[in-house]
Design an enzyme around this catalytic site. Structure first.
Site, short mmCIF file in Angstrom:
data_model
loop_
_atom_site.label_atom_id
_atom_site.label_comp_id
_atom_site.label_asym_id
_atom_site.label_seq_id
_atom_site.Cartn_x
_atom_site.Cartn_y
_atom_site.Cartn_z
N GLY A 77 0.84 -1.20 0.00
CA GLY A 77 0.00 0.00 0.00
C GLY A 77 0.87 1.24 0.00
N GLY A 86 -13.12 -5.76 -29.40
CA GLY A 86 -11.93 -6.27 -28.73
C GLY A 86 -12.25 -7.55 -27.98
N VAL A 87 -11.19 -8.16 -27.45
CA VAL A 87 -11.35 -9.44 -26.77
C VAL A 87 -12.33 -9.33 -25.59
CG1 VAL A 87 -10.09 -11.25 -25.54
CG2 VAL A 87 -8.93 -9.90 -27.27
N ASP A 88 -12.15 -8.28 -24.78
CA ASP A 88 -12.89 -8.20 -23.52
C ASP A 88 -14.40 -8.14 -23.75
OD1 ASP A 88 -10.27 -7.86 -22.85
OD2 ASP A 88 -10.44 -5.69 -22.65
N LYS A 103 -5.97 -9.32 -18.77
CA LYS A 103 -6.16 -9.60 -20.19
C LYS A 103 -5.87 -11.05 -20.57
CE LYS A 103 -6.83 -7.25 -23.98
NZ LYS A 103 -7.88 -6.22 -23.92
N HIS A 119 7.89 -7.74 -3.71
CA HIS A 119 6.56 -8.08 -4.25
C HIS A 119 6.63 -9.41 -5.02
CE1 HIS A 119 4.29 -4.40 -3.37
NE2 HIS A 119 5.49 -3.86 -3.32
N CYS A 126 5.25 -6.26 1.62
CA CYS A 126 5.69 -4.86 1.61
C CYS A 126 5.03 -4.09 2.75
CB CYS A 126 5.43 -4.26 0.23
SG CYS A 126 6.35 -2.74 -0.02
N TYR A 127 4.06 -3.19 2.45
CA TYR A 127 3.37 -2.49 3.54
C TYR A 127 2.76 -3.50 4.52
CZ TYR A 127 0.02 0.48 5.99
OH TYR A 127 -0.70 1.14 6.96
N GLU A 154 4.29 -10.97 -6.25
CA GLU A 154 3.20 -11.06 -7.24
C GLU A 154 3.55 -10.48 -8.60
OE1 GLU A 154 3.41 -9.17 -4.63
OE2 GLU A 154 2.42 -7.24 -4.82
#
Ligand code: XMP
Length: 513
Positions: free
Chosen positions: A54, A224-226, A369, A168, A81-82, A170
């Site tokens: 954060g 588009g894909v989404d 995505k 991080h 982290c935070y 992730e």
């Protein structure tokens, strides 16, 4: 599906990435704001809790803190982290502003063997992004790993299941980060790895069916894909109660409308095409500020959809507006479940008016995505549609810096067509995540034939990414760039200089506005 892990969100730009990495290893995870009462979290029956990063500092008097009784639950907890600094501060250790902020890569020096770091190599690359650091550990905590600048990179309580990571895990730059999250989930918390895209698809279809009931959906489609995946989910859920609408806002690429119409014909999903180009271009006339452009476009979209919905209401009231909002659109526009910072207002999120006649349906709101592409494949959408580069809702409006005119639209359209076709011809299209042209609204002097020119500058942008949250400029071959630049300058009158953008994200964003 039962929740395995909970991520408490303290406002990091990367909170959803944590959940996404866990989905990758099959662990179903949900995100809640940091202030969620402990009893509500416990009611979900999670097997462990992750405290996200954060932007705040734990020593500030109004720092974001979770309920203190959460630390007494004995649930396994991993602070990132935070989140780690909060853990340290809550248990009596010290956190201070670092002498030197640390952003970027570091090497993890393992200090002892531990289940959290099983399968992680000594000196594995991890990604740091912090301005504060832990100065001293609380009683009964020990360091599991350090780096050249950070003595407490990974920490653990000696008897309780409490862990912290200063880096991080992730983000993709932490090379073995997923392994660490997987260790926490499977080895420490004992989670089950049963989540997959097929489960997600059937869950979302069932949710839409239940929510919508006998009402109708207007599904905003961009080609588009989404939005195509959303249209397919809605169609599978409620069939002809779905009205798919494609708006030509005058900011499309060359041949885009025709391609979208063909795609939906092939998918056998009926499509309404609305030509609203004069409305959008009129509203955008003379507007050069990027956020203003985005907001105008967001509002105009809703206005057009509301008008179209009225027209379609002969068949029954349209209550829902379905759109392909993705997580990166959400996180950069508004805080999802916690207090993160606004980077830009994506047209379908931050650009929406406060009062709308619709209830929003955004089934992809927590996905990235590449996950949407996997979902599309699961739903049986064709590969060439799934592999199309992203094209943002505000279209060419955010690829022409400054005010937009018919002439500048024409220039970008022609140049973009040349660049994209060249990528296809050189078999490079699928090796980049997204590629496009930006008209810079900067003129420079050139010489063509024996004449002086004073014409436009165009930037080519091509990036490699996996989720759009971070990206690296694509290392396209110089000969390729040279031939594209030549072709554009020769064939698009009004452009006499082409540059290649070598900025990554961060610090840049992918689009220029
Ligand atoms: P940025 O420029 O924020 O873009 O790094 C990340 C990805 O999101 C796309 N993008 C948008 N997509 N509506 C969309 O549907 C928007 O308003 C929007 N703005 C950016 C961008 O093209 C890139 O793929």
């Amino acid at each position: 599906m039962a929740i395995e892990l909970i991520v408490l969100d303290f406002g990091s730009q990367y909170t959803q990435l944590i959940a996404r990495r866990l989905r990758e290893v099959g662990v179903y995870t949900e995100i809640y704001p940091y202030f969620t009462p402990t009893k509500d979290l416990l009611a979900k029956n999670p097997k462990g809790i992750i405290l996200s990063g954060g932007p705040a500092s734990v020593y500030d008097k109004d720092a974001y803190r979770c309920a203190p009784e959460l630390f007494e639950t004995n649930l396994p907890m991993l602070g990132i982290c935070y989140g780690m600094q909060l853990l340290v501060d809550s248990f009596g250790g010290q956190v201070r502003a670092a002498h030197r902020q640390e952003f970027g890569k570091a090497h993890l020096e393992l200090l002892e063997k531990h289940p959290l770091l099983e399968g992680v190599d000594n000196l594995s690359v991890v990604w740091m992004s912090h301005a504060d650091r832990v100065e001293s550990l609380p009683p009964n905590f020990k360091a599991l790993a350090k780096s050249a600048n950070t003595p407490f990179c990974a920490i653990a309580h000696t008897t309780k299941p409490l862990f912290g990571l200063q880096f991080h895990p992730e983000v993709v730059h932490s090379v073995q980060g997923t392994q660490i999250l997987k260790n926490f989930a499977l080895k420490i918390c004992g989670c089950k790895a049963t989540w997959d895209m097929q489960t997600f698809a059937s869950q979302e279809i069932a949710k839409i069916k239940e929510k919508v009931g006998t009402d109708r959906i207007l599904c905003a489609v961009s080609g588009g894909v989404d939005s195509s995946v959303v249209a397919s989910l809605c169609y599978k859920a409620v069939g002809a109660q779905t009205e798919a609408v494609f708006v030509d806002h005058g900011l499309l690429r060359l041949g885009e409308k025709e391609q979208v119409v063909k795609m939906f014909t092939d998918l056998k999903i009926p499509l309404h095409v609305v030509d609203a180009s004069s409305l959008f271009l009129e509203r955008l006339r003379g507007v050069s500020e990027p956020e203003e452009k985005r907001k105008i476009i967001g509002m105009a979209f809703i206005e057009v959809f509301e008008k179209k919905a009225k027209e379609l209401e002969k068949r029954g009231k349209i209550k829902y507006l379905a759109q392909g909002t993705l997580y990166p659109d959400v996180i950069e526009s508004v805080s999802v479940k916690g207090p993160s910072k606004v980077i830009k207002s994506h047209h379908n999120v931050g650009g929406l008016p406060e009062k709308m006649d619709f209830v929003l349906l955004e089934p992809l709101r927590e996905l990235f995505k590449d996950e949407v592409r996997a979902l599309g494949a699961q739903l049986g959408l064709p590969q060439d549609m799934l592999k199309r580069h992203p094209f943002p809702g505000p279209g060419l409006a955010i690829r022409i810096l400054g005010a937009i005119g018919y002439d500048s639209l024409e220039l970008v359209r022609l140049a973009d067509q040349i660049f994209i076709q060249a990528l296809h011809d050189a078999k490079l299209y699928h090796s980049v995540w997204q590629a496009f042209c930006v008209l810079l609204n900067v003129c420079s002097v050139g010489v063509m034939g024996d004449n002086r020119t004073y014409d436009n500058t165009l930037a080519l942008r091509a990036v490699c990414a996996s989720d759009g949250m971070s990206a690296h400029f694509a290392p396209l071959p110089f000969e390729f760039l040279e031939s594209v630049a030549n072709k554009i300058i020769n064939e698009v009158k009004g452009i006499n200089r082409v540059v290649y953008d070598i900025t990554s994200k961060p610090p840049g964003t992918i689009e220029w506005e």
